[in-house]
Design a protein around this motif. Structure first.
Motif, PDB file in Angstrom:
ATOM      1  N   ALA A  20      -1.855  -8.180 -10.572  1.00  0.00           N
ATOM      2  CA  ALA A  20      -0.992  -6.847 -10.172  1.00  0.00           C
ATOM      3  C   ALA A  20      -2.018  -5.560 -10.645  1.00  0.00           C
ATOM      4  O   ALA A  20      -2.727  -5.671 -11.630  1.00  0.00           O
ATOM      5  N   LEU A  21      -1.913  -4.671  -9.743  1.00  0.00           N
ATOM      6  CA  LEU A  21      -2.669  -3.398 -10.022  1.00  0.00           C
ATOM      7  C   LEU A  21      -1.614  -2.257 -10.032  1.00  0.00           C
ATOM      8  O   LEU A  21      -0.750  -2.192  -9.091  1.00  0.00           O
ATOM      9  N   LYS A  51      -3.493   1.820   4.220  1.00  0.00           N
ATOM     10  CA  LYS A  51      -3.674   2.202   2.889  1.00  0.00           C
ATOM     11  C   LYS A  51      -2.603   1.842   1.989  1.00  0.00           C
ATOM     12  O   LYS A  51      -1.529   1.333   2.020  1.00  0.00           O
ATOM     13  N   VAL A  52      -2.964   1.799   0.625  1.00  0.00           N
ATOM     14  CA  VAL A  52      -2.252   1.180  -0.594  1.00  0.00           C
ATOM     15  C   VAL A  52      -0.987   1.959  -0.559  1.00  0.00           C
ATOM     16  O   VAL A  52       0.276   1.345  -0.666  1.00  0.00           O
ATOM     17  N   LYS A  53      -1.069   3.204  -0.336  1.00  0.00           N
ATOM     18  CA  LYS A  53       0.317   4.228  -0.344  1.00  0.00           C
ATOM     19  C   LYS A  53       1.346   3.761   0.666  1.00  0.00           C
ATOM     20  O   LYS A  53       2.632   3.871   0.360  1.00  0.00           O
ATOM     21  N   ASP A  54       0.878   2.946   1.557  1.00  0.00           N
ATOM     22  CA  ASP A  54       2.108   2.674   2.693  1.00  0.00           C
ATOM     23  C   ASP A  54       2.553   1.322   2.368  1.00  0.00           C
ATOM     24  O   ASP A  54       3.513   0.716   3.105  1.00  0.00           O
ATOM     25  N   TYR A  55       2.089   0.535   1.357  1.00  0.00           N
ATOM     26  CA  TYR A  55       2.566  -0.799   1.200  1.00  0.00           C
ATOM     27  C   TYR A  55       2.984  -1.063  -0.368  1.00  0.00           C
ATOM     28  O   TYR A  55       3.691  -2.089  -0.789  1.00  0.00           O
ATOM     29  N   GLY A  84       3.081   3.434  -8.501  1.00  0.00           N
ATOM     30  CA  GLY A  84       3.443   2.298  -8.094  1.00  0.00           C
ATOM     31  C   GLY A  84       2.661   1.004  -8.350  1.00  0.00           C
ATOM     32  O   GLY A  84       2.212   0.964  -9.574  1.00  0.00           O
ATOM     33  N   ARG A  85       3.014  -0.051  -7.606  1.00  0.00           N
ATOM     34  CA  ARG A  85       2.512  -1.396  -8.088  1.00  0.00           C
ATOM     35  C   ARG A  85       1.988  -1.826  -7.013  1.00  0.00           C
ATOM     36  O   ARG A  85       2.501  -2.211  -5.896  1.00  0.00           O
ATOM     37  N   PHE A  86       0.869  -2.695  -7.037  1.00  0.00           N
ATOM     38  CA  PHE A  86       0.189  -3.268  -5.795  1.00  0.00           C
ATOM     39  C   PHE A  86      -0.177  -4.756  -6.286  1.00  0.00           C
ATOM     40  O   PHE A  86      -0.921  -4.830  -7.022  1.00  0.00           O
ATOM     41  N   SER A 107       4.677  -1.066  -4.038  1.00  0.00           N
ATOM     42  CA  SER A 107       6.166  -1.258  -4.442  1.00  0.00           C
ATOM     43  C   SER A 107       6.501  -0.482  -5.791  1.00  0.00           C
ATOM     44  O   SER A 107       5.639   0.425  -6.173  1.00  0.00           O
ATOM     45  N   VAL A 108       7.578  -0.084  -6.081  1.00  0.00           N
ATOM     46  CA  VAL A 108       8.019   0.555  -7.276  1.00  0.00           C
ATOM     47  C   VAL A 108       7.716  -0.016  -8.486  1.00  0.00           C
ATOM     48  O   VAL A 108       7.871  -1.329  -8.687  1.00  0.00           O
ATOM     49  N   PRO A 109       6.942   0.709  -9.435  1.00  0.00           N
ATOM     50  CA  PRO A 109       6.526   0.047 -10.461  1.00  0.00           C
ATOM     51  C   PRO A 109       7.613  -0.016 -11.621  1.00  0.00           C
ATOM     52  O   PRO A 109       8.600   0.539 -11.621  1.00  0.00           O
TER      53      PRO A 109
END
Lengths: 162, 162
Positions: free
Chosen positions: B124-125, B26-30, B142-144, B32-34
Motif C-alpha cells: 500500500a501507498l 489518475k491516483v486521485k480518481d481511484y 488517501g490509500r492506494f 480509497s479512504v485512509p
C-alpha cells in the motif's frame, strides 16, 4: 497504401480492446511458485515460512501437493493475538478448509482470476489442476495473487508490444 | 463517411494503446479512504483496527493527518510472535518511519503508483499532499493498494467504455 507492420485498425471502443487483451492472457503464463506447508505445521512455523519465502498466503497440502487449506497473514495474526500458544496451535486450525477455497485453473484468464480476488475479497488464489474429479482432489500447481495482478499491470503500462 | 461515435482509428501497436490509457488514469480518481492511527496506539489495538476496518496497512499520523509512519500486517505479525506484549508495545516501534516511506500524490497516474508497489515490494501507498515543503510535512489524503490495482484491472477487463 499498405498499413505499416505492427500498426492496425481497431474497429472497437477502447474499453473492448483492453478487455479482449486481458482475456487472452492465461493464468498459467503469469502464476508464481506456490509456497506450501502441511496441516500439522505450527502457526509459529507457518509465520516464519511466510517471512522466509516473502509471501502473504500459504497453501496447506496433504501428500505433498493435494490442496487441503489456505492460510493468510490475517488468519495467522488472529491466532497470534489470541490466548493460545502459536507454537502449539497447528495451522490446520487457522486455515480456510476445502471445499470452501476459491481456486483458479491454469487455463482461466487473468481477468477471471482478478474478478475472483475482488469478489471474494482475498489476496491469493491457489492455481490447481483437478486430480480426481470424483473425490474433488485438487493438485496445487501455482499461486496467483494481487501482486501478480500488479506485476501484469506494470507490464501493460510499460507499453511493450503484446 | 463519418466515423461512428465511440469508434476510432488507433494508429499504434496495442501495447502503446493500453500504456497510454493507464497513464491517463489518475491516483486521485481511484484512491480509497485512509485508515489512520496515532503513534502511541498499541500493536494490539492496531491489529484490531485492521480487522475492524478490513485493511492490510495502517498509516500512522500526528495531528490527525500528518504522515509519521506506515505499518503493515507483516510488521505487526513480527511483533505478535516476539517476546514483547502486544498490548504494551506502541505501533511507533513497529512501523516504517518518515522519511523512509514511499508515497504517491493524487496527480500521479495509476501506472506510476503500480510501479512503486512492485519496485519497493509493498502492499500500500499513502496518497499525500505536501503541506510544508520546507519541513517535508505530508498530509495523508488517501490509500492506494494492490487491491486498488486489482479493482482497476477488473474494471478494464469488464470492457466498459473508458
Amino acid at each position: 497504401a499498405r498499413p505499416r507492420v505492427g500498426y492496425f485498425y481497431v474497429g472497437k471502443p477502447m474499453g473492448e480492446v483492453i478487455a479482449d487483451q486481458l482475456r487472452k492472457m492465461k493464468v498459467k503464463d503469469y502464476k508464481s511458485v506456490p509456497v506450501v506447508v502441511s496441516e500439522g505445521t505450527s502457526v509459529y512455523d507457518a509465520i516464519v515460512t511466510m517471512f522466509l519465502e516473502d509471501v502473504g498466503t500459504l497453501f496447506v497440502v496433504r501428500d505433498q501437493a493435494v490442496l487441503a487449506g489456505v492460510v493468510s497473514r490475517k488468519d495467522l495474526l488472529k491466532v497470534a493475538i489470541g490466548a493460545q500458544d502459536v507454537r502449539e496451535v497447528p495451522v490446520g486450525l487457522a486455515m480456510t478448509r476445502m471445499p470452501n477455497i476459491i481456486v483458479v485453473t491454469p487455463e482461466e484468464n487473468v481477468y477471471e482470476a482478478a474478478t475472483k480476488l475482488i469478489d471474494y475479497q482475498i489476496d491469493a488464489l491457489p492455481v490447481v489442476r483437478v486430480m480426481d474429479a470424483h473425490n474433488k482432489q485438487l493438485e496445487v500447481v501455482g499461486r496467483f495473487t494481487k501482486t501478480t495482478i500488479a506485476r501484469i499491470f506494470v507490464e501493460l503500462g510499460s507499453g511493450r508490444d503484446i
